[in-house]
Scaffold this motif. Structure first.
Motif, short mmCIF file in Angstrom:
data_model
loop_
_atom_site.label_atom_id
_atom_site.label_comp_id
_atom_site.label_asym_id
_atom_site.label_seq_id
_atom_site.Cartn_x
_atom_site.Cartn_y
_atom_site.Cartn_z
N GLN A 3 0.84 -1.19 0.00
CA GLN A 3 0.00 0.00 0.00
C GLN A 3 0.88 1.24 0.00
O GLN A 3 1.92 1.26 0.64
N PRO A 4 0.46 2.27 -0.72
CA PRO A 4 1.21 3.52 -0.64
C PRO A 4 1.14 4.08 0.78
O PRO A 4 0.13 3.92 1.46
N LEU A 6 0.51 6.51 3.67
CA LEU A 6 -0.44 7.61 3.83
C LEU A 6 0.34 8.90 4.02
O LEU A 6 1.13 9.02 4.95
N GLU A 7 0.14 9.84 3.15
CA GLU A 7 0.88 11.10 3.30
C GLU A 7 0.01 12.29 2.95
O GLU A 7 -0.98 12.17 2.23
N ALA A 10 -1.40 18.28 -1.17
CA ALA A 10 -2.11 19.54 -1.32
C ALA A 10 -3.21 19.38 -2.36
O ALA A 10 -2.94 19.21 -3.55
N HIS A 41 -12.91 8.38 4.95
CA HIS A 41 -12.75 9.81 5.20
C HIS A 41 -11.36 10.28 4.82
O HIS A 41 -10.46 9.48 4.55
N ASP A 43 -8.39 13.12 6.30
CA ASP A 43 -7.98 14.07 7.33
C ASP A 43 -7.61 15.37 6.62
O ASP A 43 -6.97 15.36 5.57
N GLU A 97 -4.30 20.95 2.71
CA GLU A 97 -3.62 19.67 2.92
C GLU A 97 -4.60 18.59 3.34
O GLU A 97 -5.38 18.76 4.27
N ARG A 99 -5.17 14.11 3.71
CA ARG A 99 -4.52 12.81 3.86
C ARG A 99 -5.60 11.74 3.81
O ARG A 99 -6.55 11.77 4.59
N PRO A 101 -7.33 8.18 1.15
CA PRO A 101 -8.53 7.88 1.94
C PRO A 101 -8.21 6.96 3.12
O PRO A 101 -7.27 6.18 3.06
N ILE A 102 -9.00 7.08 4.17
CA ILE A 102 -8.68 6.44 5.43
C ILE A 102 -9.86 5.61 5.95
O ILE A 102 -11.00 6.04 5.87
N GLY A 103 -9.52 4.46 6.55
CA GLY A 103 -10.50 3.69 7.29
C GLY A 103 -11.18 2.61 6.47
O GLY A 103 -11.82 2.88 5.47
#
Lengths: 247, 204, 96
Positions: A3-4, A6-7, A10, A41, A43, A97, A99, A101-103
């Motif tokens: 997986q890439p 998470l960073e 912009a 979501h 961030d 900025e 970060r 996709p998450i979760g």
């Protein structure tokens, strides 16, 4: 598969659209866009000139079928730190900025199957909308219903789109409830979501429903407890608590 | 942590008229933010007690009723949270830690205190920073019973240190020989926590 | 649903899913579907379903069954701390 990492990246604001008195949708073009799973979501991080930083999480409203961009729908919290900035200061062309996709927990996609019962309160409808938009984009006919609690008619986000989806799709039906000021002539629900209401909306799905509940924490608590009492298997229930209500 | 500066985002305020009352890196708030590490305990007052134990001649425990009879003082103090907010002129009704320590005889080896709370929270403090009016156990805020979300029925308040030292839902003080880190001190936060020296993190 | 001030502390609780970003920074992968076994009561829960308290000096993840603190995360300017004494183990499936 690797997986890439998470960073932060912009994102550039491409559009800002008012939804209700308290909510706006923000579209961002992302240089490192990747397809999200509906319900995930991002961030968002703000940095002041003196280095002070603050961050919040916002649900993605757009479906992954929309390429290169994401849309976040954000409720303006009057005493908030980030949402007033997004609402009052941010303009198209600005960079922000992000970060994500998450979760992987609060996600639904067509491959997970149905029937699908979505339960939302206030801006808790946002990740549920991503699921419904994805479902529509996939021309899925998995039965789906949404039970959506708002204070008043003016506070319903995506009303026209939800009604439009329902008109075009007999396998989808929205149910609204109003806790303060229903629209004139309203004959539907006019109270907080309770066990009776849940049972009525869920009836055709029986206990097979996959249920996603999102909204203020106390609403989610109440709904989750009611679902457990209705003996819905707990692994079919996913919750996303937003914290306190905005107002 | 570098970051793209957000156009028009000014962060939080340090109004000039109170600038000299705000420790470095702190911002003024007028509300009372609720911070928490867990669910609010709801210990009934008839089962509440406050204990001083550890390196003392004989431990003492007060019931809620007994605690209410201890002499109180009103304190008006500024509080600074490590999450960067400062609230000025907060008003508390409280029992001074001096008063509480009078009830026990502290062993000379006892140089530190571990404050402990309902819900398992702990925080460590030097004993000599708890005495001479520097710390108190409060049960009223703004002339009203301290709300559970803010630590009621009673919380420790140590105004000269970051507010995580002011343990909510406090149930006792354990006098100890060594300075052992508490709940946050054991995970990256400063063992002492003086906001004017900006002792936020271990190593600061 | 409206806030009840007495329940404000409960209202502040969110799901472990809300800190998916912080977890992913630490583990380099999504952890919300990983199973955490509580060292206190031995119950399993997906990390996304843990009780999460995020308004404080750090993040505290608690067991939804017994409220035991399963993990704590603190991010300082120079380091990230993860403490997980309250977890008997974390179990994660290979990622698709």
């Amino acid at each position: 598969m690797v997986q890439p990492v998470l960073e932060w990246q912009a994102g550039r604001v491409t559009a800002i659209r008012p939804e209700t008195r308290q909510t706006k949708s923000f579209s961002f073009a992302l240089p490192k866009w990747m397809a999200h799973r509906p319900g995930q979501h991002y961030d968002v991080r703000l940095t002041a000139p003196d280095g002070y930083q603050t961050q919040r999480s916002y649900s993605i409203a757009s479906p992954p079928e929309r390429l290169g961009e994401i849309e976040l729908t954000v409720e303006r919290i009057p005493d908030g730190e980030v949402s007033p900035y997004l609402h009052d200061v941010l303009m198209p062309g600005d960079q922000l900025e992000l970060r994500g996709p998450i979760g992987g927990y609060f996600v639904w996609e067509v491959s997970l199957g149905g029937p699908l019962l979505l339960v939302g309160g206030g801006s808790g409808v946002v990740p549920l909308m991503a699921m419904l938009r994805h479902r529509a984009a996939q021309h899925s006919t998995l039965p789906a219903r949404i039970l959506y609690s708002s204070r008043s008619a003016e506070d319903v986000i995506y009303r026209d789109e939800l009604d439009g989806m329902a008109a075009a799709d007999p396998t989808f039906e929205p149910f609204y409830t109003f806790t303060r000021q229903p629209p004139a002539g309203w004959t539907g629900y006019r109270r907080r979501i309770d066990a009776t209401m849940l049972a009525e909306v869920m009836r055709p799905f029986d206990r097979r429903a996959r249920v996603y509940v999102c909204g203020p924490t106390l609403l989610v608590e109440a709904v989750a407890n009611a679902l457990v009492q209705m003996e819905l298997p707990i692994e079919q229930i996913r919750t996303e608590r937003f914290g306190p209500t905005g107002a | 942590m570098a970051g793209l500066i957000s156009r028009g985002f000014l962060g939080r305020r340090r109004p000039a008229e109170v600038e000299n009352r705000l420790p470095p890196g702190q911002y003024l708030v007028t509300d009372f933010p609720v911070l928490s590490a867990g669910p609010t305990p709801h210990t009934p007052l008839d089962r509440w007690s406050f204990t001083i134990e550890g390196l003392v001649q004989s431990p003492v425990t007060w019931s809620w009723e007994e605690f209410q009879k201890l002499p109180t003082q009103t304190y008006t103090i500024d509080i600074s949270c490590v999450t960067k907010w400062t609230k000025l002129d907060t008003k508390w009704l409280a029992v001074s830690v001096d008063t509480l320590l009078q009830a026990v005889q502290v062993d000379p080896a006892g140089r530190y205190v571990m404050a402990y709370s309902d819900g398992g929270y702990t925080t460590n403090l030097p004993l000599d920073e708890m005495v001479n009016g520097q710390a108190f156990v409060a049960y009223q805020f703004d002339d009203k019973p301290l709300e559970p979300v803010h630590g009621g029925p009673a919380r420790l308040v140590v105004p000269h240190l970051y507010f995580w030292k002011s343990a909510k839902w406090i149930r006792g003080l354990r006098v100890v020989e060594r300075n052992q880190p508490g709940f946050w001190e054991s995970l990256g936060y400063h063992i002492h926590g003086d906001p004017w020296k900006e002792e936020r993190y271990s190593g600061d | 649903m409206d806030n009840d001030q007495a329940d404000m502390n409960t209202a502040l609780m969110v799901d472990g899913n809300a800190v998916a970003g912080q977890l992913e920074q630490i583990f380099g992968r999504d952890m919300t579907m990983a199973i955490a076994r509580c060292a206190g009561c031995a119950r399993d829960a997906q990390m996304g379903a843990l009780m999460a308290f995020i308004r404080g000096p750090g993040i505290v993840l608690r067991c939804p069954a017994c409220q035991n603190a399963i993990a704590r995360i603190v991010e300082t300017p120079s380091a990230t701390y993860l403490e997980a004494r309250g977890a008997a183990y974390l179990r994660m499936a290979p990622q698709a």
